[in-house]
Design a protein around this motif. Structure first.
Motif, PDB file in Angstrom:
ATOM      1  N   GLU A 133     -12.137   9.381   7.656  1.00 23.62           N
ATOM      2  CA  GLU A 133     -11.271   8.214   7.481  1.00 23.62           C
ATOM      3  C   GLU A 133      -9.986   8.426   8.279  1.00 23.62           C
ATOM      4  O   GLU A 133      -9.442   9.533   8.329  1.00 23.62           O
ATOM      5  CB  GLU A 133     -10.946   8.031   6.000  1.00 23.62           C
ATOM      6  CG  GLU A 133     -10.044   6.838   5.718  1.00 23.62           C
ATOM      7  CD  GLU A 133      -9.632   6.749   4.263  1.00 23.62           C
ATOM      8  OE1 GLU A 133      -8.966   5.758   3.892  1.00 23.62           O
ATOM      9  OE2 GLU A 133      -9.965   7.672   3.495  1.00 23.62           O
ATOM     10  N   SER A 134      -9.485   7.367   8.880  1.00 21.81           N
ATOM     11  CA  SER A 134      -8.226   7.451   9.617  1.00 21.81           C
ATOM     12  C   SER A 134      -7.102   7.949   8.718  1.00 21.81           C
ATOM     13  O   SER A 134      -6.922   7.469   7.591  1.00 21.81           O
ATOM     14  CB  SER A 134      -7.859   6.074  10.179  1.00 21.81           C
ATOM     15  OG  SER A 134      -6.497   6.037  10.575  1.00 21.81           O
ATOM     16  N   ALA A 135      -6.337   8.907   9.209  1.00 25.53           N
ATOM     17  CA  ALA A 135      -5.179   9.393   8.441  1.00 25.53           C
ATOM     18  C   ALA A 135      -4.149   8.292   8.261  1.00 25.53           C
ATOM     19  O   ALA A 135      -3.400   8.297   7.272  1.00 25.53           O
ATOM     20  CB  ALA A 135      -4.562  10.603   9.138  1.00 25.53           C
ATOM     21  N   TRP A 136      -4.081   7.363   9.211  1.00 24.49           N
ATOM     22  CA  TRP A 136      -3.168   6.231   9.037  1.00 24.49           C
ATOM     23  C   TRP A 136      -3.596   5.375   7.839  1.00 24.49           C
ATOM     24  O   TRP A 136      -2.764   4.955   7.018  1.00 24.49           O
ATOM     25  CB  TRP A 136      -3.163   5.362  10.294  1.00 24.49           C
ATOM     26  CG  TRP A 136      -2.426   5.914  11.468  1.00 24.49           C
ATOM     27  CD1 TRP A 136      -2.962   6.282  12.669  1.00 24.49           C
ATOM     28  CD2 TRP A 136      -1.017   6.150  11.583  1.00 24.49           C
ATOM     29  NE1 TRP A 136      -1.989   6.725  13.527  1.00 24.49           N
ATOM     30  CE2 TRP A 136      -0.779   6.653  12.885  1.00 24.49           C
ATOM     31  CE3 TRP A 136       0.059   5.989  10.719  1.00 24.49           C
ATOM     32  CZ2 TRP A 136       0.496   6.995  13.334  1.00 24.49           C
ATOM     33  CZ3 TRP A 136       1.333   6.334  11.162  1.00 24.49           C
ATOM     34  CH2 TRP A 136       1.531   6.829  12.453  1.00 24.49           C
ATOM     35  N   THR A 137      -4.895   5.115   7.735  1.00 24.56           N
ATOM     36  CA  THR A 137      -5.397   4.294   6.628  1.00 24.56           C
ATOM     37  C   THR A 137      -5.146   4.980   5.292  1.00 24.56           C
ATOM     38  O   THR A 137      -4.657   4.357   4.336  1.00 24.56           O
ATOM     39  CB  THR A 137      -6.903   4.033   6.814  1.00 24.56           C
ATOM     40  OG1 THR A 137      -7.120   3.410   8.076  1.00 24.56           O
ATOM     41  CG2 THR A 137      -7.427   3.137   5.713  1.00 24.56           C
ATOM     42  N   ARG A 138      -5.491   6.272   5.225  1.00 22.73           N
ATOM     43  CA  ARG A 138      -5.252   6.984   3.975  1.00 22.73           C
ATOM     44  C   ARG A 138      -3.754   7.061   3.692  1.00 22.73           C
ATOM     45  O   ARG A 138      -3.328   7.000   2.538  1.00 22.73           O
ATOM     46  CB  ARG A 138      -5.849   8.382   4.039  1.00 22.73           C
ATOM     47  CG  ARG A 138      -5.687   9.190   2.748  1.00 22.73           C
ATOM     48  CD  ARG A 138      -6.436   8.582   1.573  1.00 22.73           C
ATOM     49  NE  ARG A 138      -7.866   8.628   1.749  1.00 22.73           N
ATOM     50  CZ  ARG A 138      -8.638   9.622   1.294  1.00 22.73           C
ATOM     51  NH1 ARG A 138      -8.101  10.620   0.613  1.00 22.73           N
ATOM     52  NH2 ARG A 138      -9.938   9.589   1.502  1.00 22.73           N
ATOM     53  N   GLY A 139      -2.957   7.185   4.725  1.00 24.18           N
ATOM     54  CA  GLY A 139      -1.514   7.239   4.537  1.00 24.18           C
ATOM     55  C   GLY A 139      -0.957   5.983   3.893  1.00 24.18           C
ATOM     56  O   GLY A 139      -0.027   6.044   3.076  1.00 24.18           O
ATOM     57  N   GLU A 140      -1.528   4.821   4.251  1.00 24.83           N
ATOM     58  CA  GLU A 140      -1.083   3.569   3.626  1.00 24.83           C
ATOM     59  C   GLU A 140      -1.351   3.582   2.132  1.00 24.83           C
ATOM     60  O   GLU A 140      -0.527   3.134   1.320  1.00 24.83           O
ATOM     61  CB  GLU A 140      -1.789   2.395   4.298  1.00 24.83           C
ATOM     62  CG  GLU A 140      -1.360   2.167   5.738  1.00 24.83           C
ATOM     63  CD  GLU A 140      -2.205   1.109   6.433  1.00 24.83           C
ATOM     64  OE1 GLU A 140      -3.117   0.556   5.765  1.00 24.83           O
ATOM     65  OE2 GLU A 140      -1.976   0.842   7.632  1.00 24.83           O
ATOM     66  N   ALA A 141      -2.506   4.108   1.739  1.00 23.03           N
ATOM     67  CA  ALA A 141      -2.834   4.178   0.311  1.00 23.03           C
ATOM     68  C   ALA A 141      -1.931   5.173  -0.404  1.00 23.03           C
ATOM     69  O   ALA A 141      -1.468   4.918  -1.524  1.00 23.03           O
ATOM     70  CB  ALA A 141      -4.296   4.573   0.150  1.00 23.03           C
ATOM     71  N   LEU A 142      -1.661   6.291   0.239  1.00 24.60           N
ATOM     72  CA  LEU A 142      -0.805   7.296  -0.379  1.00 24.60           C
ATOM     73  C   LEU A 142       0.628   6.794  -0.509  1.00 24.60           C
ATOM     74  O   LEU A 142       1.323   7.119  -1.477  1.00 24.60           O
ATOM     75  CB  LEU A 142      -0.852   8.588   0.438  1.00 24.60           C
ATOM     76  CG  LEU A 142      -2.181   9.350   0.397  1.00 24.60           C
ATOM     77  CD1 LEU A 142      -2.181  10.476   1.414  1.00 24.60           C
ATOM     78  CD2 LEU A 142      -2.453   9.886  -1.006  1.00 24.60           C
ATOM     79  N   ALA A 143       1.071   6.001   0.456  1.00 23.50           N
ATOM     80  CA  ALA A 143       2.436   5.461   0.380  1.00 23.50           C
ATOM     81  C   ALA A 143       2.597   4.528  -0.820  1.00 23.50           C
ATOM     82  O   ALA A 143       3.686   4.430  -1.400  1.00 23.50           O
ATOM     83  CB  ALA A 143       2.771   4.722   1.675  1.00 23.50           C
ATOM     84  N   LYS A 144       1.515   3.862  -1.206  1.00 22.95           N
ATOM     85  CA  LYS A 144       1.564   3.016  -2.399  1.00 22.95           C
ATOM     86  C   LYS A 144       1.540   3.856  -3.673  1.00 22.95           C
ATOM     87  O   LYS A 144       2.091   3.459  -4.708  1.00 22.95           O
ATOM     88  CB  LYS A 144       0.391   2.033  -2.391  1.00 22.95           C
ATOM     89  CG  LYS A 144       0.446   1.028  -1.257  1.00 22.95           C
ATOM     90  CD  LYS A 144      -0.804   0.154  -1.224  1.00 22.95           C
ATOM     91  CE  LYS A 144      -0.774  -0.812  -0.048  1.00 22.95           C
ATOM     92  NZ  LYS A 144      -2.016  -1.625   0.030  1.00 22.95           N
TER      93      LYS A 144
END
Length: 808
Positions: A133-144
């Motif tokens: 999975e893209s780290a950017w995509t996972r990063g968006e979820a983690l930021a929430k």
């Protein structure tokens, strides 16, 4: 059954599983393992080289897609007891599927994962699929999930366990990678295996002690552990505690320059009741004692590495990942880069916390080279949450790497973080955080506990910078280790002389890469300091403005690209040498300097001494001189000038020293000889220079030259912008010496900081010395390696032949 393994390094394919912004791509392409998505796409000619021109921007989509690696393989060993898939390096968020069944997920590129394959492997054809999975995509979820935490750089690196500089830094591009970056394997074993082995290697008097702690997976009852090193063997049943070996009078491992680096092979075997070997472990170790002196004194708190009971002055450099695409850094490349550090008289590399725990090849090369290693835990320039899944991942990662790296004698410090404690004090974090966690629990509790539990032979320090206590500002130069960045960021390099830190673990000055590297990576026409490609390869905020501001008061403002390139490189070299010589003249109070930085991960204007293609900038030559074990330097002390002899050898350094005040035409105006200056071993000696020598008649046209044996120190009474430097006049002659060229320069005028930029003639050409100052009538022979025929006409022309006299 004996422990066996199968490396899964061939037959992989790569496909795009979620093409966010991607161009039309083939259904799949061959994948190299170890490797990365970027390097596979490069090999398939589906993306341009992101190191060239502005291509970094054009390939940004790669990091925003999901990617699938697939491998079809045959398996016929159905007699195996336990079969596990071992994944030492998956970058980063991956789901693993074997024959349609999910076997596990990962969320950390810095640790090893093991997955049980029992019941899932088929006799014959099997398919393994890994979805990243893209780290950017996972990063968006983690930021929430996590409330906002300060971060000095864009991207979610502080919310995950991925190399922070992947998301861009002030010297690095934003190339967010994914892939299998370390070799994967299938391991098969029955009954028991060595799950973890921790050798504590110490000295007790003249004897070497090895205490082995082993953890066994499976049914180890009735089995034994046998260990041998240096001709000493011991055996002990499993379950009876640590296994101890005593080696009488081993040779000691030393940092280079202080002694040799003998290494001993430590072999450990797991034996069944019949004495058969069912598993084994082997590493090379070295015997040395180590402590970090942080005792209080009249000034503050020391920070001093004591190796084999010897206080070692640290001549260091910070190390970053040597390539954005980690698998491209081969053992040979590690060895070459570490040799470059050693040849620059560097004795410590600090593995910086925004990168990675390097592969074993790095530490093996450091062991052999006598290169000390300061290892950061991977936290840098950001606040890190202490909630959710992150603490468990951090603990698993730390345990994994502490155990993996503890056999290496070169490793001498575990450091909690880079600049995060400083950030909490000074960067406005407290107001933003409003009481939320930021990593303090990692640095002051978790990590020191893990080091004490797993690797009690090594010191732990909570951060860089850090004073040793939260009650004293972390960047107080009187305590612990400091960073000196106000000089580069705000003022001229002369301000390095404003303080004497007990230990400076970061300071630096920028310059562009070598001309060959710049023109290999940027194709602007015309090329200027602010043309698009050159500008793009400068990642520091207002970096070019700081380069020009840093010239102010020192060197004239350049008016063309060639002068800009030389002047900024020269200024970098002078700035760092100035700071180091000032601190080394205070040896004892100051016990180390670690320059930012040795290397680069791509071609860029940065603080490095070795550029992104492995070429040496003038700074490298300045470091070699400033870090020389016999340093002669002239420094002010109050209203007087003093001569300092700094000795990092194990024998005293003594002899006559002569100081002359000369005009630039070579006329001796005053002279003084002291017949026996003696610097004790690992010490510094100084003499006040008599005023009739130290006081210039006309500071615009005079200098001091001090000599002691082969060591020379120059002191200028004014900056170049105030000096009447003569027109540069010299003759060059060339002879062959086997495959090299010997270039003899005869000065007919003063030549200040002479450089031959032979990479302007051939991109792979190199020269053995730079920044050479010659008086009228003096000669210097330089050794040049170059694949094309050389002649004097080539070498004497600007911009190949450069000296400070030419900057007007």
């Amino acid at each position: 059954m004996v422990h066996s393994q199968r490396i899964l390094d061939t037959g992989w394919t790569l496909s795009c599983a979620r093409p966010v912004g991607a161009p039309n791509l083939p259904q799949s392409i061959p994948a190299k393992v170890p490797g990365t998505v970027h390097t596979d796409l490069l090999a398939a000619r589906l993306i341009p080289n992101p190191y060239l021109d502005l291509n970094e921007i054009a390939v940004d989509w790669v990091g925003r897609c999901d990617w699938r690696y697939e491998l079809a393989f045959d398996w016929h060993d159905q007699s195996a007891g336990t079969v596990e898939l071992v994944c030492p390096g998956l970058d980063t968020f991956a789901q693993l599927v074997l024959n349609g069944a999910i076997i596990g997920e990962t969320a950390n590129m810095n640790r090893e994962y093991r997955f049980d394959l029992g019941g899932l492997l088929r006799d014959g054809a099997n398919t393994l699929s890994i979805l990243f999975e893209s780290a950017w995509t996972r990063g968006e979820a983690l930021a929430k999930q996590y409330e906002p935490r300060p971060n000095n750089y864009p991207g979610p690196a502080n919310l995950m366990r991925k190399m922070a500089c992947n998301f861009g830094w002030d010297w690095g591009p934003t190339l967010v990678t994914a892939g299998i970056w370390k070799p994967m394997r299938i391991e098969s074993w029955s009954r028991a295996r060595i799950a973890q082995l921790r050798p504590e290697v110490t000295l007790q008097g003249a004897a070497g002690k090895v205490r082995i702690h082993a953890e066994i997976d499976g049914q180890g009852e009735g089995m034994s552990l046998r260990a041998s090193v240096a001709g000493v063997t011991a055996t002990q049943p499993i379950g009876q505690g640590a296994l101890d070996l005593t080696v009488p009078s081993p040779q000691l491992w030393w940092p280079h320059g202080l002694g040799s680096q003998p290494l001993y092979t430590l072999d450990v075997e797991l034996l069944d009741e019949s004495g058969a070997v069912t598993d084994s472990w082997s590493r090379q170790i070295g015997f040395r004692s180590l402590r970090l002196d942080t005792s209080a004194d009249d000034v503050g708190t020391a920070f001093n590495f004591i190796i084999n009971d010897v206080p070692v002055y640290i001549c260091g450099a910070n190390w970053i990942p040597d390539d954005c695409f980690l698998p491209r850094v081969t053992p040979e490349r590690y060895a070459a880069r570490i040799l470059q550090a050693k040849q620059a008289n560097i004795n410590m590399l600090r593995v910086w916390g925004g990168g990675i725990y390097e592969t074993d090849a790095f530490y093996e090369a450091c062991d052999k080279a006598g290169m000390l290693v300061w290892q950061d835990f991977l936290f840098a320039c950001a606040a890190y949450p202490e909630e959710g899944d992150l603490p468990a991942e951090i603990e698993a990662e730390a345990r994994d790497n502490i155990v993996r790296l503890m056999p290496y004698p070169s490793l001498v410090l575990w450091n909690g973080n880079n600049e995060n404690i400083w950030g909490w004090f000074d960067w406005g974090w407290q107001d933003v955080l409003e009481g939320r966690t930021w990593g303090k629990g990692y640095y002051l509790d978790l990590l020191p506990r893990l080091v004490a539990e797993l690797d009690p032979t090594r010191p732990y320090w909570a951060g860089s910078p850090y004073s040793g206590t939260m009650d004293i500002h972390p960047n107080d130069p009187a305590h612990g280790c400091s960073h000196v960045w106000d000089v580069w960021n705000d003022v001229g390099y002369e301000h390095y002389a404003d303080s004497v830190p007990r230990f400076c673990s970061e300071f630096g000055w920028q310059a562009p890469p070598t001309w060959a590297t710049l023109t290999q990576s940027v194709h602007d026409q015309p090329m200027t300091p602010t043309s698009p490609g050159v500008w793009h390869h400068q990642k520091a905020t207002i970096g070019n403005d700081k380069l020009l501001r840093g010239l102010s008061g020192h060197l004239p403002t350049p008016t063309n690209m060639d002068d800009w390139h030389y002047a900024t490189q020269l200024n970098q070299a002078r700035a760092i040498r100035f700071g180091i010589e000032h601190w080394r003249s205070h040896r004892g109070l100051n016990m180390g300097a670690i320059v930012w930085q040795l290397n680069d991960c791509w071609p860029v204007t940065s603080w490095s001494a070795v550029d992104g293609y492995g070429r040496l900038k003038p700074l490298w030559y300045a470091l070699r001189a400033a870090y020389h074990p016999h340093l002669l330097t002239i420094q002010p002390r109050g209203e007087e000038l003093h001569l300092f002899a700094v000795n990092e050898r194990t024998l005293f350094w003594r002899g006559p020293v002569t100081v002359k005040r000369l005009r630039f035409d070579g006329t001796v105006l005053a002279e003084w000889t002291h017949w026996r200056l003696c610097a004790d071993r690992l010490d510094v000696a100084s003499l006040a220079i008599p005023s009739h020598v130290a006081t210039p008649g006309n500071p615009r046209e005079e200098l001091l030259v001090a000599t002691m044996h082969d060591s020379v120190a120059h002191h200028w009474f004014a900056e170049d912008v105030e000096l009447d430097l003569p027109e540069a006049r010299a003759d060059l002659s060339i002879t062959r010496d086997d495959a090299d060229w010997l270039v003899t320069v005869t000065a007919h005028s003063l030549l200040k900081d002479l450089c031959l930029f032979v990479d302007r003639i051939h991109p792979e050409a190199s020269v053995d010395d730079m920044l050479v100052t010659l008086l009228p009538g003096e000669t210097r022979t330089l050794r040049v390696q170059c694949a094309v025929e050389l002649n004097a006409a080539m070498l004497c022309q600007t911009p190949v032949f450069r000296c400070a006299n030419q900057l007007r």
